[in-house]
Write an enzyme that holds these catalytic residues in place. Sequence first.
Site, PDB file in Angstrom:
ATOM      1  N   CYS A   2     -23.038  46.577 101.929  1.00 30.90           N
ATOM      2  CA  CYS A   2     -24.288  47.328 101.711  1.00 30.90           C
ATOM      3  C   CYS A   2     -24.022  48.824 101.863  1.00 30.90           C
ATOM      4  O   CYS A   2     -23.002  49.244 102.356  1.00 30.90           O
ATOM      5  CB  CYS A   2     -25.299  46.901 102.765  1.00 30.90           C
ATOM      6  SG  CYS A   2     -25.344  45.135 102.984  1.00 30.90           S
ATOM      7  N   ARG A  27     -21.174  50.438  94.782  1.00 30.90           N
ATOM      8  CA  ARG A  27     -20.673  49.349  95.632  1.00 30.90           C
ATOM      9  C   ARG A  27     -21.319  48.028  95.279  1.00 30.90           C
ATOM     10  O   ARG A  27     -20.891  46.979  95.751  1.00 30.90           O
ATOM     11  CB  ARG A  27     -20.945  49.658  97.103  1.00 30.90           C
ATOM     12  CG  ARG A  27     -20.317  50.922  97.612  1.00 30.90           C
ATOM     13  CD  ARG A  27     -21.069  51.447  98.807  1.00 30.90           C
ATOM     14  NE  ARG A  27     -20.994  50.526  99.909  1.00 30.90           N
ATOM     15  CZ  ARG A  27     -20.129  50.646 100.920  1.00 30.90           C
ATOM     16  NH1 ARG A  27     -19.279  51.623 100.898  1.00 30.90           N
ATOM     17  NH2 ARG A  27     -20.125  49.800 101.906  1.00 30.90           N
ATOM     18  N   TRP A  74     -26.309  44.164  99.843  1.00 30.31           N
ATOM     19  CA  TRP A  74     -25.497  43.163  99.139  1.00 30.31           C
ATOM     20  C   TRP A  74     -25.741  41.873  99.931  1.00 30.31           C
ATOM     21  O   TRP A  74     -25.225  41.719 101.042  1.00 30.31           O
ATOM     22  CB  TRP A  74     -24.027  43.578  99.148  1.00 30.31           C
ATOM     23  CG  TRP A  74     -23.064  42.516  98.730  1.00 30.31           C
ATOM     24  CD1 TRP A  74     -22.487  41.572  99.519  1.00 30.31           C
ATOM     25  CD2 TRP A  74     -22.547  42.264  97.422  1.00 30.31           C
ATOM     26  NE1 TRP A  74     -21.657  40.752  98.799  1.00 30.31           N
ATOM     27  CE2 TRP A  74     -21.660  41.157  97.500  1.00 30.31           C
ATOM     28  CE3 TRP A  74     -22.734  42.855  96.188  1.00 30.31           C
ATOM     29  CZ2 TRP A  74     -20.977  40.643  96.398  1.00 30.31           C
ATOM     30  CZ3 TRP A  74     -22.049  42.338  95.090  1.00 30.31           C
ATOM     31  CH2 TRP A  74     -21.206  41.266  95.194  1.00 30.31           C
ATOM     32  N   ASN A 100     -25.061  46.638 108.025  1.00 31.24           N
ATOM     33  CA  ASN A 100     -23.977  46.093 107.198  1.00 31.24           C
ATOM     34  C   ASN A 100     -23.200  45.146 108.072  1.00 31.24           C
ATOM     35  O   ASN A 100     -22.950  45.458 109.238  1.00 31.24           O
ATOM     36  CB  ASN A 100     -22.992  47.224 106.821  1.00 31.24           C
ATOM     37  CG  ASN A 100     -23.392  47.906 105.542  1.00 31.24           C
ATOM     38  OD1 ASN A 100     -24.405  47.555 104.957  1.00 31.24           O
ATOM     39  ND2 ASN A 100     -22.612  48.879 105.130  1.00 31.24           N
ATOM     40  N   GLY A 101     -22.769  44.013 107.540  1.00 33.12           N
ATOM     41  CA  GLY A 101     -21.940  43.107 108.335  1.00 33.12           C
ATOM     42  C   GLY A 101     -22.647  41.766 108.504  1.00 33.12           C
ATOM     43  O   GLY A 101     -23.625  41.457 107.817  1.00 33.12           O
ATOM     44  N   GLU A 482      -0.546  32.835  90.850  1.00 29.66           N
ATOM     45  CA  GLU A 482      -1.443  33.982  91.088  1.00 29.66           C
ATOM     46  C   GLU A 482      -0.663  35.285  90.992  1.00 29.66           C
ATOM     47  O   GLU A 482      -1.131  36.259  90.417  1.00 29.66           O
ATOM     48  CB  GLU A 482      -2.127  33.832  92.445  1.00 29.66           C
ATOM     49  CG  GLU A 482      -2.973  35.021  92.853  1.00 29.66           C
ATOM     50  CD  GLU A 482      -4.083  35.382  91.853  1.00 29.66           C
ATOM     51  OE1 GLU A 482      -4.380  34.564  90.956  1.00 29.66           O
ATOM     52  OE2 GLU A 482      -4.624  36.484  91.974  1.00 29.66           O
ATOM     53  N   LYS A 486      -1.508  38.351  88.316  1.00 32.31           N
ATOM     54  CA  LYS A 486      -1.749  39.734  88.774  1.00 32.31           C
ATOM     55  C   LYS A 486      -0.850  40.711  88.040  1.00 32.31           C
ATOM     56  O   LYS A 486      -1.293  41.732  87.534  1.00 32.31           O
ATOM     57  CB  LYS A 486      -1.517  39.829  90.282  1.00 32.31           C
ATOM     58  CG  LYS A 486      -2.586  39.217  91.147  1.00 32.31           C
ATOM     59  CD  LYS A 486      -3.767  40.124  91.360  1.00 32.31           C
ATOM     60  CE  LYS A 486      -5.009  39.825  90.598  1.00 32.31           C
ATOM     61  NZ  LYS A 486      -5.523  38.517  90.398  1.00 32.31           N
ATOM     62  N   GLU A 489      -1.844  40.944  84.253  1.00 32.02           N
ATOM     63  CA  GLU A 489      -3.167  41.475  83.867  1.00 32.02           C
ATOM     64  C   GLU A 489      -3.329  42.944  84.197  1.00 32.02           C
ATOM     65  O   GLU A 489      -4.143  43.622  83.584  1.00 32.02           O
ATOM     66  CB  GLU A 489      -4.303  40.661  84.477  1.00 32.02           C
ATOM     67  CG  GLU A 489      -4.500  40.786  85.962  1.00 32.02           C
ATOM     68  CD  GLU A 489      -5.766  40.076  86.429  1.00 32.02           C
ATOM     69  OE1 GLU A 489      -6.775  40.072  85.710  1.00 32.02           O
ATOM     70  OE2 GLU A 489      -5.727  39.504  87.526  1.00 32.02           O
ATOM     71  N   HIS A 505      15.186  22.347  83.549  1.00 34.77           N
ATOM     72  CA  HIS A 505      14.795  21.487  82.420  1.00 34.77           C
ATOM     73  C   HIS A 505      14.399  22.303  81.193  1.00 34.77           C
ATOM     74  O   HIS A 505      13.571  21.877  80.400  1.00 34.77           O
ATOM     75  CB  HIS A 505      13.664  20.545  82.862  1.00 34.77           C
ATOM     76  CG  HIS A 505      14.063  19.654  83.971  1.00 34.77           C
ATOM     77  ND1 HIS A 505      14.938  18.606  83.842  1.00 34.77           N
ATOM     78  CD2 HIS A 505      13.765  19.709  85.300  1.00 34.77           C
ATOM     79  CE1 HIS A 505      15.137  18.022  85.006  1.00 34.77           C
ATOM     80  NE2 HIS A 505      14.422  18.672  85.906  1.00 34.77           N
ATOM     81  N   LYS A 604     -14.757  41.950  84.160  1.00 39.66           N
ATOM     82  CA  LYS A 604     -14.819  41.492  85.555  1.00 39.66           C
ATOM     83  C   LYS A 604     -15.437  40.098  85.625  1.00 39.66           C
ATOM     84  O   LYS A 604     -15.028  39.283  86.417  1.00 39.66           O
ATOM     85  CB  LYS A 604     -15.636  42.460  86.412  1.00 39.66           C
ATOM     86  CG  LYS A 604     -15.716  42.075  87.877  1.00 39.66           C
ATOM     87  CD  LYS A 604     -14.330  41.959  88.513  1.00 39.66           C
ATOM     88  CE  LYS A 604     -14.380  41.410  89.908  1.00 39.66           C
ATOM     89  NZ  LYS A 604     -13.021  41.065  90.428  1.00 39.66           N
TER      90      LYS A 604
HETATM   91  C1  AGP Z   1      -8.425  37.567  88.044  1.00 44.18           C
HETATM   92  O1  AGP Z   1      -7.793  38.724  88.572  1.00 44.18           O
HETATM   93  C2  AGP Z   1      -9.307  37.866  86.856  1.00 44.18           C
HETATM   94  N1  AGP Z   1     -10.211  38.904  87.103  1.00 44.18           N
HETATM   95  C3  AGP Z   1      -9.930  36.594  86.288  1.00 44.18           C
HETATM   96  O2  AGP Z   1      -8.907  35.639  86.107  1.00 44.18           O
HETATM   97  C4  AGP Z   1     -11.035  35.940  87.157  1.00 44.18           C
HETATM   98  O3  AGP Z   1     -10.478  35.406  88.331  1.00 44.18           O
HETATM   99  C5  AGP Z   1     -11.674  34.801  86.331  1.00 44.18           C
HETATM  100  O4  AGP Z   1     -12.259  35.384  85.188  1.00 44.18           O
HETATM  101  C6  AGP Z   1     -12.739  34.025  87.121  1.00 44.18           C
HETATM  102  O5  AGP Z   1     -13.789  34.882  87.486  1.00 44.18           O
HETATM  103  P1  AGP Z   1     -14.862  34.331  88.563  1.00 44.18           P
HETATM  104  O6  AGP Z   1     -14.120  34.096  89.831  1.00 44.18           O
HETATM  105  O7  AGP Z   1     -15.897  35.417  88.674  1.00 44.18           O
HETATM  106  O8  AGP Z   1     -15.428  33.050  88.015  1.00 44.18           O
END
Ligand code: AGP
Length: 609
Positions: A2, A27, A74, A100-101, A482, A486, A489, A505, A604
């Site tokens: 928040c 934020r 938030w 906040n918290g 993962e 990272k 992307e 293989h 996002k």
């Molecule tokens: C991950 O770094 C990406 N931003 C993307 O893979 C993301 O995790 C995926 O689109 C899922 O989003 P969500 O967790 O909001 O469902």
Amino acid sequence: MCGIMGYIGPREAVPIIMEGLQKLEYRGYDSSGVAIIEDGVLNVYKKVGKLAELKNQLNGMTFTAMSGIGHTRWATHGRPSDVNAHPHADCQGRFAVVHNGIIENYLPLREWLISMGHKFLSETDTEVLSHLLEEFYEGDLVQTVLRVIDKIEGSFAMVILSLDEPGTIVAARQDSPLVVGLGEGENFLASDIPALLAHTRRTYILADGEIAVLTREGVQVIDQFGNSVEKPVFEVKWEAAQAEKGGFDHFMLKEIHEQPSALKDTLSGRINPDGTGVLLNEITMTPEELKNINKIYITACGTAYHAGLVGKHVIEKLARIPVEADIASEFRYRDPMIDDKTLLIVVSQSGETADTLAAMREARRRGAKAIAVTNVVDSTVAREADYVLYTWAGPEIAVASTKAYTTQLMAMYLLALYFAERRGTMPREELKTVIREMKKLSDKVKVILDNCQAIDKFVAEYSHCGSAFFIGRGLDHTVAQEGALKLKEISYMHAEAYAAGELKHGTLALIIQGVPVIALATQQALFEKMVSNIKEVKARDATVIALAMEGIKEVEKVADHVMHIPSTHPVLAPILSVVPLQLLAYRMAVARGSDVDQPRNLAKSVTVE
Ligand code: AGP
């Protein structure tokens, strides 16, 4: 997280507070409010939605108040609504609080206060603060705040306005940021520096356990025992854009560094006081329903799917329930076998991902109950699932998910332990050991963040490479996926995660001189196998950066670079091993000049299929 704004001085408070809250809008929030004292009355104005909604409510009103507090919320406890918005007041309207918290012990405090005759209006944890102030106030606001702090557990940045002491604003900080702005004949409070820069660059950065007492004339800082604290003035050199990132160059780096506090918040109130079990009040399944589950599907996309892969491993290992982890866009079209003994866990930071939503709807249509693990209160996934486990990570602004992933992992561990405890599949001593180690993860992430220089060397040597491989076995293989995502992307370097035992293989054909291979070797039971796989790629002249738990020396004999993480229980290793990979991807992206927070082609939240 928040946004908080407070002002006391000779000028009209409302415009200053509103403008400060506006500076904190980035934020993320879902409601807002202000509290001021006018003509001997404490007035609270608050509204769900964006600040414009609050502004409409205030339009046409004239204010003379020269002190006040404001908040953008938030949501964590209690959905976004007018009544859940801050500030919260006590029964008599003599105290207003913004916060906040998370107040971990708010439920027993709420029950006690109700038994003392207090009337609650909201679903929030924060409202207990205003009623505690009312309950304890005997004429000294600062002493009252100290008594309240003594009573509560959890994280807070709280700011209090009192009708009985209108010339004072009191603020307290524990695990949630709070900054004092030092003006000339006026003083300010904010959860973040950007809200202050229009007025002053001279600040006190409050530390945990400190309380600030603001009047027009000055600011006194004391500790939780009431002793005066000498605070150095922190002169802010940042420009506004930099300040929004807390001094970090990118939101992604800020959010990587927020993981220690985010992990604490995810755990907050979910471990019983003696550390012998998990409390998930949000999961209201009966013991019979829990025992009746004979299959779990975990479905999600991207990073959330990778969290689901860890969930599969740890739920199967600890709770002995068969689990399948599936990419949501695949799950919904493969005619999954589901009945009323099937439990679905959907993982989604935003709670709005189209494929994940569709997968959940299909599984529920076929009779499964659904638990949503999400970071956004009242998101679509949260509203449609049967149960919701919020990660409470605070807003994640960078497209690349970091603190959302590690807090999703924490949620997976909580669910695995919750099922194991209720299905009797884990010896009590081991349950306590895992819980004890979970509580240490936040501090261990901080240790990694403070000691990650080894990555710089690797980035300098390999930022020109066309591709990289991430290899591992078991849980390390899930984290390798993962790490590869990272790197791809945000640095646009091609990367592939591979089960280490599978390389020979076929894919081994791609391992030639100079190809960088990140080898995760945190799982003791598979360590010897991993050493063999490292030798296997070294024999093809690959360059290997190994990631192992501290104290494991053998790996230094076979790898070119080694990153160590603090030791922990093997099932918990992913929360630690992913952090160096997040930093590696971040620094590689900076070195390669890509747009770290808004990588090309990505959004996002992918709300389309
Ligand atoms: C991950 O770094 C990406 N931003 C993307 O893979 C993301 O995790 C995926 O689109 C899922 O989003 P969500 O967790 O909001 O469902």
